[in-house]
Scaffold this motif. Structure first.
Motif, short mmCIF file in Angstrom:
data_model
loop_
_atom_site.label_atom_id
_atom_site.label_comp_id
_atom_site.label_asym_id
_atom_site.label_seq_id
_atom_site.Cartn_x
_atom_site.Cartn_y
_atom_site.Cartn_z
N ALA A 82 0.94 -1.32 -0.24
CA ALA A 82 -0.06 -0.02 -0.10
C ALA A 82 1.05 1.24 0.00
O ALA A 82 0.50 2.49 -0.70
N GLY A 83 2.04 1.30 0.51
CA GLY A 83 2.85 2.41 0.78
C GLY A 83 3.39 2.76 -0.76
O GLY A 83 3.16 3.91 -1.04
N ARG A 84 3.75 1.95 -1.44
CA ARG A 84 4.40 2.25 -2.80
C ARG A 84 3.33 2.44 -3.81
O ARG A 84 3.36 3.39 -4.65
N GLN A 85 2.08 1.95 -3.49
CA GLN A 85 0.94 2.42 -4.53
C GLN A 85 0.73 3.59 -4.33
O GLN A 85 0.21 4.41 -5.08
N ASP A 86 0.72 4.09 -3.02
CA ASP A 86 0.33 5.51 -2.70
C ASP A 86 1.41 6.42 -3.06
O ASP A 86 1.22 7.48 -3.61
N SER A 87 2.74 6.02 -2.91
CA SER A 87 3.80 7.12 -3.24
C SER A 87 3.95 6.99 -4.94
O SER A 87 4.30 8.06 -5.43
N VAL A 88 3.67 5.92 -5.29
CA VAL A 88 3.90 6.07 -7.10
C VAL A 88 2.29 6.46 -7.65
O VAL A 88 2.52 7.46 -8.36
N ASP A 89 1.38 5.76 -7.70
CA ASP A 89 0.08 5.91 -8.09
C ASP A 89 -0.64 7.15 -7.86
O ASP A 89 -1.24 8.00 -8.75
N ARG A 90 -0.51 7.72 -6.59
CA ARG A 90 -1.02 9.00 -6.21
C ARG A 90 0.15 9.82 -6.24
O ARG A 90 0.08 10.92 -6.75
N GLY A 91 0.97 9.88 -5.39
CA GLY A 91 2.03 10.86 -5.17
C GLY A 91 2.93 10.99 -6.33
O GLY A 91 3.21 12.47 -6.57
N GLY A 92 3.15 10.03 -7.24
CA GLY A 92 4.25 10.36 -8.36
C GLY A 92 3.21 11.28 -9.42
O GLY A 92 3.66 12.19 -10.02
N ALA A 93 1.73 10.82 -9.47
CA ALA A 93 0.96 11.40 -10.38
C ALA A 93 0.91 13.08 -9.83
O ALA A 93 0.85 14.01 -10.78
N SER A 94 0.83 13.34 -8.81
CA SER A 94 0.65 14.57 -8.17
C SER A 94 1.88 15.43 -8.42
O SER A 94 1.98 16.60 -8.83
N LEU A 95 3.12 14.55 -8.10
CA LEU A 95 4.29 15.41 -8.43
C LEU A 95 4.49 15.92 -9.61
O LEU A 95 5.12 16.99 -10.08
N VAL A 96 4.14 15.06 -10.64
CA VAL A 96 4.35 15.38 -12.01
C VAL A 96 3.29 16.16 -12.46
O VAL A 96 3.91 17.25 -13.24
N ALA A 97 2.10 16.39 -11.81
CA ALA A 97 1.33 17.64 -12.12
C ALA A 97 2.01 18.79 -11.67
O ALA A 97 1.85 19.92 -12.15
N ASP A 98 2.79 18.85 -10.22
CA ASP A 98 3.32 19.88 -10.06
C ASP A 98 4.31 20.30 -10.89
O ASP A 98 4.72 21.64 -11.19
N GLY A 99 5.17 19.39 -11.29
CA GLY A 99 6.22 19.77 -12.52
C GLY A 99 5.80 20.32 -13.55
O GLY A 99 6.24 21.09 -14.11
N ALA A 100 4.73 19.72 -14.09
CA ALA A 100 4.07 20.40 -15.27
C ALA A 100 3.65 21.76 -15.20
O ALA A 100 4.10 22.79 -15.91
N THR A 101 3.05 22.13 -13.98
CA THR A 101 2.67 23.55 -13.80
C THR A 101 3.91 24.24 -13.65
O THR A 101 3.90 25.42 -14.34
N LEU A 102 5.01 23.96 -13.06
CA LEU A 102 6.09 24.71 -12.87
C LEU A 102 6.77 24.82 -14.15
O LEU A 102 7.26 25.94 -14.49
N ALA A 103 6.63 23.92 -15.01
CA ALA A 103 7.54 24.06 -16.46
C ALA A 103 6.71 24.52 -17.23
O ALA A 103 6.93 24.75 -18.60
N GLY A 104 5.54 24.88 -16.99
CA GLY A 104 4.49 25.40 -18.25
C GLY A 104 3.77 24.37 -19.09
O GLY A 104 3.54 24.89 -20.33
#
Length: 221
Positions: A82-104
């Protein structure tokens, strides 16, 4: 188009890279394991080694710099806790969205799963239920963002040869779908700006991919 694919060594992602190259696009896969670089290169894709579980938002933004779109096709994989599913499938998707916003980078396609978006049905395998909850959380995070997102929820994935025919809509009956056809649907969605802010379910069907994408957009917009 230059398209960054998070989870670039995954089975859908590698098919997606080959389909993008065939269309004349430039895919760039994000991979965690340096041993996977040669495989992704063999698909005609660029590669950046980046572990989404340890990367910062600035690391991700740097990887996305100059991209026209990003596809999140990463996942912790079968048997992950459950820990990795949260950190990758949720946390990773959120991090990529944050990065996309920052990169325009405004265009973001999230590969989710049929069954996400609501509480898993009673009797669902515990591991799969955890996976669906992580996907649901990643969807909920994404829809609140000022990005041109599309959420794709495929049915059960198979390695059968793609037929090029699918069923794509806001809601479809549960079923299977070849990974080949999932990849080709993602390509068409990326090239169709009107698919932004749609949540679509996907299974095998009888409508050619391009026509199915066009029809789904007409129904939902």
């Amino acid at each position: 188009m230059r398209i960054v694919v998070a989870g670039g060594h995954g089975q859908v992602a590698r098919r997606l890279a080959r389909a993008l190259v065939a269309r004349g696009d430039t895919p760039v896969g994000l991979v965690r394991n340096p041993d996977h670089v040669a495989d992704v290169h063999s698909d005609g894709s660029g590669v950046i080694v980046l572990d989404l579980e340890t990367a910062t938002v600035h690391d991700v933004a740097g990887a996305l710099s100059g991209a026209d779109a990003v596809v999140f096709a990463a996942g912790a994989g079968p048997g992950s806790g459950a820990g990795r599913q949260d950190s990758v499938d949720r946390g990773g998707a959120s991090l990529v969205a944050d990065g996309a916003t920052l990169a325009g980078v405004r265009r973001y396609v999230l590969v989710s799963s049929m069954g996400a978006g609501s509480e898993p049905e009673p009797g669902t395998d515990a591991g799969f239920a955890t996976y669906l909850r992580a996907k649901s959380a990643s969807e909920a995070d994404l829809v609140g963002r000022d990005l041109d997102w599309t959420i794709l929820r495929p049915g059960t994935l198979t390695d059968d040869a793609g037929t090029g025919d699918v069923r794509l809509d806001e809601k479809v009956p549960r079923g299977t779908v070849p990974r080949d056809d999932v990849a080709h649907v993602i390509v068409d969605l990326l090239h169709e700006p009107r698919s932004a802010r749609l949540v679509l379910e996907l299974v095998a069907g009888e409508v050619p991919v391009d026509a199915a994408v066009a029809a789904a957009i007409e129904r939902e917009t």
